[in-house]
Design a protein around this motif. Structure first.
Motif, short mmCIF file in Angstrom:
data_model
loop_
_atom_site.label_atom_id
_atom_site.label_comp_id
_atom_site.label_asym_id
_atom_site.label_seq_id
_atom_site.Cartn_x
_atom_site.Cartn_y
_atom_site.Cartn_z
N LEU A 99 0.82 -1.21 0.00
CA LEU A 99 0.00 0.00 0.00
C LEU A 99 0.86 1.26 0.00
N GLU A 100 1.90 1.28 0.81
CA GLU A 100 2.70 2.49 0.91
C GLU A 100 3.46 2.77 -0.39
N LEU A 101 3.81 1.74 -1.14
CA LEU A 101 4.42 1.95 -2.45
C LEU A 101 3.45 2.71 -3.36
N ALA A 102 2.20 2.26 -3.38
CA ALA A 102 1.21 2.92 -4.23
C ALA A 102 1.01 4.38 -3.80
N LEU A 103 0.93 4.62 -2.50
CA LEU A 103 0.75 5.99 -2.02
C LEU A 103 1.96 6.86 -2.37
N TRP A 104 3.15 6.32 -2.21
CA TRP A 104 4.35 7.10 -2.52
C TRP A 104 4.39 7.47 -4.00
N LEU A 105 4.07 6.51 -4.87
CA LEU A 105 4.07 6.78 -6.30
C LEU A 105 3.06 7.86 -6.67
N GLU A 106 1.85 7.77 -6.10
CA GLU A 106 0.83 8.78 -6.41
C GLU A 106 1.24 10.15 -5.87
N ALA A 107 1.80 10.18 -4.68
CA ALA A 107 2.21 11.46 -4.09
C ALA A 107 3.36 12.08 -4.89
N ASP A 108 4.27 11.25 -5.37
CA ASP A 108 5.41 11.79 -6.09
C ASP A 108 4.98 12.43 -7.40
N ARG A 109 4.04 11.79 -8.11
CA ARG A 109 3.64 12.44 -9.36
C ARG A 109 2.67 13.60 -9.14
N MET A 110 1.91 13.58 -8.04
CA MET A 110 1.10 14.75 -7.72
C MET A 110 1.98 15.95 -7.38
N GLY A 111 3.09 15.70 -6.73
CA GLY A 111 3.93 16.80 -6.25
C GLY A 111 5.06 17.20 -7.18
N THR A 112 5.53 16.27 -8.03
CA THR A 112 6.78 16.57 -8.75
C THR A 112 6.74 16.23 -10.23
N LEU A 113 5.57 15.99 -10.80
CA LEU A 113 5.53 15.58 -12.21
C LEU A 113 6.27 16.53 -13.15
N PRO A 114 6.21 17.86 -12.97
CA PRO A 114 6.89 18.74 -13.93
C PRO A 114 8.37 18.44 -14.10
N ALA A 115 9.00 17.82 -13.10
CA ALA A 115 10.42 17.48 -13.22
C ALA A 115 10.67 16.49 -14.35
N ALA A 116 9.65 15.71 -14.72
CA ALA A 116 9.80 14.71 -15.77
C ALA A 116 9.13 15.13 -17.08
N LEU A 117 8.63 16.36 -17.14
CA LEU A 117 7.97 16.82 -18.37
C LEU A 117 9.04 17.28 -19.36
N THR A 118 9.41 16.40 -20.26
CA THR A 118 10.40 16.72 -21.27
C THR A 118 9.74 16.73 -22.65
N GLN A 119 10.42 17.36 -23.60
CA GLN A 119 9.89 17.38 -24.97
C GLN A 119 9.80 15.97 -25.53
N ALA A 120 10.75 15.12 -25.18
CA ALA A 120 10.73 13.74 -25.67
C ALA A 120 9.51 13.00 -25.14
N ASN A 121 9.22 13.16 -23.85
CA ASN A 121 8.04 12.51 -23.27
C ASN A 121 6.75 13.04 -23.90
N LEU A 122 6.69 14.37 -24.08
CA LEU A 122 5.50 14.95 -24.70
C LEU A 122 5.31 14.42 -26.11
N ASP A 123 6.37 14.41 -26.91
CA ASP A 123 6.26 13.94 -28.28
C ASP A 123 5.83 12.48 -28.33
N ASN A 124 6.43 11.68 -27.45
CA ASN A 124 6.11 10.25 -27.43
C ASN A 124 4.66 10.00 -27.06
N GLN A 125 4.19 10.63 -26.00
CA GLN A 125 2.83 10.37 -25.54
C GLN A 125 1.79 11.04 -26.43
N ARG A 126 2.15 12.15 -27.06
CA ARG A 126 1.25 12.74 -28.04
C ARG A 126 1.02 11.76 -29.20
#
Length: 418
Positions: A99-126
């Motif tokens: 359970l704590e793994l799931a909570l940590w993962l959700e909290a990390d992307r709620m709080g820090t997702l912009p750190a992983a927002l790269t042009q490569a990721n955007l192009d790929n997921q687009r």
């Protein structure tokens, strides 16, 4: 299902938390609803809410690209996400030891997702989203029917006039700055509900949530969504669709009352009686008796910020004849209403739908998040069967006479005569 005790807590940053014990299996379902969907998008940037559903799996401040899914898979979890007009949700069901793994993962992307927002990721997921659009919508028989009906039903610029998949042009135009602004506007603790259901100790679960989410900044208050009201149409708008489809077909959409009141309960029962399967009026008339259709189905999409939507799909060689018979059955239903057996069957089907929705920890967690987000009361989920059972035949008849009438719909004519 009897109402189960809920443990609710509001973090200082605005995150609403709901915990429900279920000790049948050693699992824990974690479910987050963010109050953002396609209705919150602006002109020229449609599809951002759905695009974000994909970007949220591409890493965050402390999780490398691909690691989010890898960690959950190694823990034996099931996980996914979805986007609608009104919300985006993320969910995973894990062995309770993780359970704590799931909570940590959700909290990390709620709080820090912009750190992983790269042009490569955007192009790929687009590209992933554009390919999804091709496969599920543009290259599927009748795949754009719902999208076309929404454009016919709602005025241009209305928040429900476009669907969550968005347009190719808008996806191509989306920039990293757009993504960062979208995240900063909508992905804040105060615009989210976190539900945990399963073999958990509520106090320990709430303490873990505080530990992982409590330090996240509150962020700005979410902007008010644009009004989405729409009454009965008062006319029939038909669009002919010339596509290569397996058979001619007729698709119709009717605005209905928004979710949350007694009218939508009556409306959903009415649609069930009219077209909910092989025991329905439309199936009996079109498929069994007149033999003008090979398939008929009707259902309801409930919406809170605008009108709910009834959809009728009928496949058959003569869409014009299908439309004529649909008008006859709608008029008869509005004039006579349902009989006692029809009302009882529709009510039983509503209860069955509730049980199917909440029979797993995954489903119940999602239903709790939904009711907390949309109505401010997670426990409201448990009253769904009684709300349906309280509707009378007269209420169904009255509702049908106001909303489900021959002259109040949009429609698509696939392959029939003009």
């Amino acid at each position: 299902m009897a109402e189960q005790p809920l443990h609710e807590h509001m973090l200082a940053n605005g995150l609403r938390v709901v915990v429900c014990e279920d000790h049948v299996v050693p699992l824990a379902a974690v479910n987050i609803w963010y109050g953002v969907g396609s209705r919150h998008e602006v002109a020229g940037r449609t599809g951002l809410a759905h695009l974000f559903e994909h970007l949220m799996f591409q890493g965050s401040g402390n999780v490398a690209e691909g690691e989010h899914a890898a960690l959950l898979e190694s823990a034996g979890a099931t996980f996914n996400a979805s986007t609608s007009f009104e919300r985006t949700n993320y969910y995973e069901t894990v062995p309770v030891s993780h359970l704590e793994l799931a909570l940590w993962l959700e909290a990390d992307r709620m709080g820090t997702l912009p750190a992983a927002l790269t042009q490569a990721n955007l192009d790929n997921q687009r590209d992933v989203v554009k390919n999804e659009r091709r496969q599920r919508y543009d290259n599927q028989p009748y795949g754009t029917a719902f999208e076309r009906l929404c454009r016919l039903t709602f005025p241009a610029g209305h928040p429900y006039a476009h669907t969550p998949i968005g347009s190719m042009e808008d996806l191509d135009a989306t920039t990293l700055e757009d993504c960062a602004d979208f995240f900063g506007t909508w992905y804040a603790p105060g615009n989210a509900v976190l539900s945990i259901v399963g073999d958990v100790d509520p106090e320990a679960a709430l303490a873990a949530v505080e530990r992982y989410f409590g330090g996240l900044p509150a962020g700005p208050a979410a902007p008010a969504a644009r009004p989405g009201d729409l009454g009965p149409l008062g006319e029939v708008r038909v669009e002919r669709v010339d596509e290569d489809v397996p058979s001619p077909a007729y698709f119709a959409m009717f605005p209905l009352p928004g979710d949350g009141g007694a009218d939508i309960e009556a409306a959903e029962l009415a649609v069930e009686i009219l077209g909910g399967g092989s025991g329905s009026r439309l199936y009996d008339r079109m498929v069994r008796r007149d033999e003008i259709a090979t398939e008929v189905w009707a259902g309801v999409t409930r919406l809170v910020g605008g009108p709910s939507l009834a959809i009728v799909d009928a496949v058959g060689p003569d869409p014009a004849k299908i439309a004529e018979v649909l008008d006859e059955e709608l008029a008869r239903f509005a004039a006579e209403g349902p009989d006692a057996d029809e009302t009882a069957r529709a009510t039983a089907q509503a209860e069955r739908g509730f049980l199917e929705q909440t029979e797993t920890v995954t489903g119940l967690a999602n239903a709790l998040s939904a009711n907390a987000t949309q109505f401010g009361d997670p426990a409201r989920v448990f009253s769904a069967p009684s709300r349906a059972a309280a509707v009378t035949a007269d209420q169904i008849k009255d509702m049908a006479g106001r909303w489900l009438v021959p002259g109040s719909r949009t429609a698509l004519n696939y392959g029939g005569a003009s």
